[in-house]
Design a protein around this motif. Structure first.
Motif, short mmCIF file in Angstrom:
data_model
loop_
_atom_site.label_atom_id
_atom_site.label_comp_id
_atom_site.label_asym_id
_atom_site.label_seq_id
_atom_site.Cartn_x
_atom_site.Cartn_y
_atom_site.Cartn_z
N GLY A 206 -77.42 86.19 18.83
CA GLY A 206 -77.30 86.03 20.29
C GLY A 206 -77.70 84.98 21.24
N ASP A 207 -77.51 85.37 22.42
CA ASP A 207 -77.83 84.01 23.54
C ASP A 207 -79.40 83.77 23.70
N ASP A 208 -79.90 84.89 23.24
CA ASP A 208 -81.61 84.72 23.56
C ASP A 208 -82.29 84.02 22.46
N PHE A 209 -81.50 83.48 21.33
CA PHE A 209 -81.77 82.96 20.23
C PHE A 209 -81.83 81.56 20.22
N LEU A 210 -83.03 80.73 20.54
CA LEU A 210 -82.74 79.16 20.73
C LEU A 210 -82.39 78.38 19.63
N GLY A 211 -82.57 79.10 18.34
CA GLY A 211 -82.36 78.34 17.13
C GLY A 211 -83.31 78.04 16.29
N VAL A 212 -83.19 77.02 15.39
CA VAL A 212 -84.26 76.55 14.42
C VAL A 212 -84.65 75.18 14.67
N VAL A 213 -86.14 75.30 14.89
CA VAL A 213 -86.73 73.98 14.94
C VAL A 213 -87.52 73.52 13.50
N ASN A 214 -86.74 72.60 12.89
CA ASN A 214 -87.34 72.18 11.52
C ASN A 214 -88.45 70.91 11.51
N ILE A 215 -89.57 71.35 11.28
CA ILE A 215 -90.58 70.31 11.57
C ILE A 215 -91.22 69.78 10.15
N ARG A 216 -91.69 68.65 10.28
CA ARG A 216 -92.48 68.04 9.33
C ARG A 216 -93.92 67.61 9.81
N VAL A 217 -94.91 67.55 9.04
CA VAL A 217 -96.13 67.15 9.49
C VAL A 217 -97.05 66.04 8.82
N TYR B 289 -90.70 83.49 22.47
CA TYR B 289 -91.68 83.84 21.37
C TYR B 289 -91.23 82.83 20.28
N VAL B 290 -92.28 82.26 19.77
CA VAL B 290 -92.03 81.25 18.71
C VAL B 290 -92.42 82.03 17.23
N PHE B 291 -91.41 81.82 16.22
CA PHE B 291 -91.87 82.68 15.14
C PHE B 291 -91.96 81.43 14.21
N PHE B 292 -92.55 81.80 12.86
CA PHE B 292 -92.77 80.63 11.79
C PHE B 292 -92.29 81.37 10.50
N ASN B 293 -91.55 80.46 10.00
CA ASN B 293 -91.12 80.62 8.56
C ASN B 293 -90.85 82.24 7.95
N LYS B 294 -91.38 82.88 7.15
CA LYS B 294 -91.13 83.98 6.80
C LYS B 294 -91.44 85.18 7.75
N VAL B 295 -90.43 85.35 8.56
CA VAL B 295 -90.85 86.32 9.81
C VAL B 295 -90.84 87.72 9.36
N TYR B 296 -90.41 88.08 8.30
CA TYR B 296 -90.24 89.44 7.89
C TYR B 296 -91.74 89.93 7.76
N LYS B 297 -92.72 88.89 7.80
CA LYS B 297 -94.22 89.38 7.62
C LYS B 297 -94.57 89.98 8.91
N VAL B 298 -93.89 89.78 9.90
CA VAL B 298 -94.11 90.52 11.35
C VAL B 298 -93.12 91.18 11.92
N LEU B 299 -91.87 91.11 11.49
CA LEU B 299 -90.73 91.81 11.98
C LEU B 299 -90.06 92.73 11.00
N ASP B 300 -89.75 93.84 11.59
CA ASP B 300 -89.08 94.66 10.48
C ASP B 300 -87.77 95.19 11.15
N GLU B 301 -87.39 94.48 12.25
CA GLU B 301 -85.92 94.68 12.74
C GLU B 301 -85.62 93.51 13.74
N PRO B 302 -84.44 93.44 14.01
CA PRO B 302 -83.84 92.23 14.76
C PRO B 302 -84.67 92.09 16.15
N PHE B 303 -85.02 90.89 16.47
CA PHE B 303 -85.57 90.53 17.62
C PHE B 303 -84.65 90.15 18.74
N SER B 304 -85.03 90.99 20.12
CA SER B 304 -83.82 90.71 21.05
C SER B 304 -84.43 90.01 22.20
N SER B 305 -85.58 89.51 21.99
CA SER B 305 -86.26 88.66 23.51
C SER B 305 -86.01 87.33 23.11
N HIS B 306 -86.46 86.45 23.93
CA HIS B 306 -86.14 85.07 23.85
C HIS B 306 -86.88 84.63 22.76
#
Length: 275
Positions: free
Chosen positions: A92-103, A46-63
């Motif tokens: 945790g191990d399921d979090f791949l990390g941050v991808v900092n992008i520029r366009v 699952y690829v999230f963007f920037n201010k994820v608290y707009k769609v998440l209200d608790e820690p995300f446990s999947s990849h």
């Protein structure tokens, strides 16, 4: 010396090929995460963007992976001091990390150590979009990443969730992006089979017309639809002109008081960089 973690296309492909699905989750009310997680296998990313608290209200446990968009002062979540608030949803191990992008060339990366200890990679998409995106506008993060993923030709399926480009009372649709162009592009991509769109925007409402009038060529259906939409747009523009005229005094007062508003950190940064 600034340190950035820039991967080659082959390295990205190796990293992402392990997932059966790559789901781009828009910050939109159209997203139904519970449904997605119930319907997709555990091998989905699952690829999230920037201010994820707009769609998440608790820690995300999947990849998962977080895409952090850059501005002129670096990653937006970094210079706005929101990195900790955003990254607390992942771990945790399921979090791949941050991808900092520029366009665009005006945007700048933030260094690896700016992301609260999370693994950070950097992705420059300026060249990919340079001759593609409409002049005077700037691509959204979701559109840019979707196009990049499609070009990687990964073995897994690419799904876009909540990419409706619709305004709501809760979330803005900023005018700096060309939402019409992006929707046309993404829907054509979807109909070619390069990606899939979830959230009710992947099915054309005009396909029913083609079934009802099989004797009418598709171009005639398209021209008729364009004719009706043009008339409706002209009527809307007339109403907008009236609204602009009625609110002239209100806008004049608003512009007057805006002169006394303190400069933002971004404005001060831009002024200092020109010195």
């Amino acid at each position: 010396m600034k340190v950035f973690n820039v991967l080659t296309p082959d390295a990205w492909k190796t990293l992402l090929s392990r997932y059966s699905h790559i789901v781009l989750v828009a910050n939109s009310e159209a997203v139904d995460l519970e449904r997605l997680r119930s319907e997709l296998p555990q091998t989905a990313l699952y690829v999230f963007f920037n201010k994820v608290y707009k769609v998440l209200d608790e820690p995300f446990s999947s990849h998962s992976v977080l895409v952090a968009r850059s501005g002129v002062m670096g990653a937006n979540i970094v210079h706005r001091r929101e990195a900790a608030d955003v990254l607390r949803f992942f771990g945790g191990d399921d979090f791949l990390g941050v991808v900092n992008i520029r366009v665009s060339v005006e945007e700048n990366f933030s260094e690896k150590n700016c992301f609260e200890g999370a693994e950070a990679r950097h992705l420059d998409l300026t060249q990919m979009l340079a001759d593609l995106y409409p002049i005077g506008k700037i691509a959204t993060s979701g559109f840019a990443v979707a196009l990049w993923l499609a070009d990687l030709q990964l073995p897994g399926k690419i799904l876009l969730a909540g990419f409706s480009a619709k305004r709501s009372e809760k979330w803005k649709v900023f005018d700096v992006h060309d939402w019409t162009f992006e929707q046309i592009f993404l829907r054509l991509f979807a109909r070619m089979g390069s990606i899939s769109m979830m959230g009710g925007v992947d099915a054309s409402p005009y396909s029913a017309l083609a079934k009802r009038f099989p004797q009418v060529p598709p171009i005639e259906i398209a021209m008729t639809a364009a004719e009706v939409l043009s008339e409706r747009l002209d009527d809307t523009n007339s109403q907008i002109d009236r609204l602009i005229s009625v609110t002239k005094f209100i806008r004049a007062v608003d512009n007057f008081f805006r002169r006394f508003k303190p400069k933002t950190r971004k404005q001060r940064f831009l002024e200092k960089s020109k010195e």
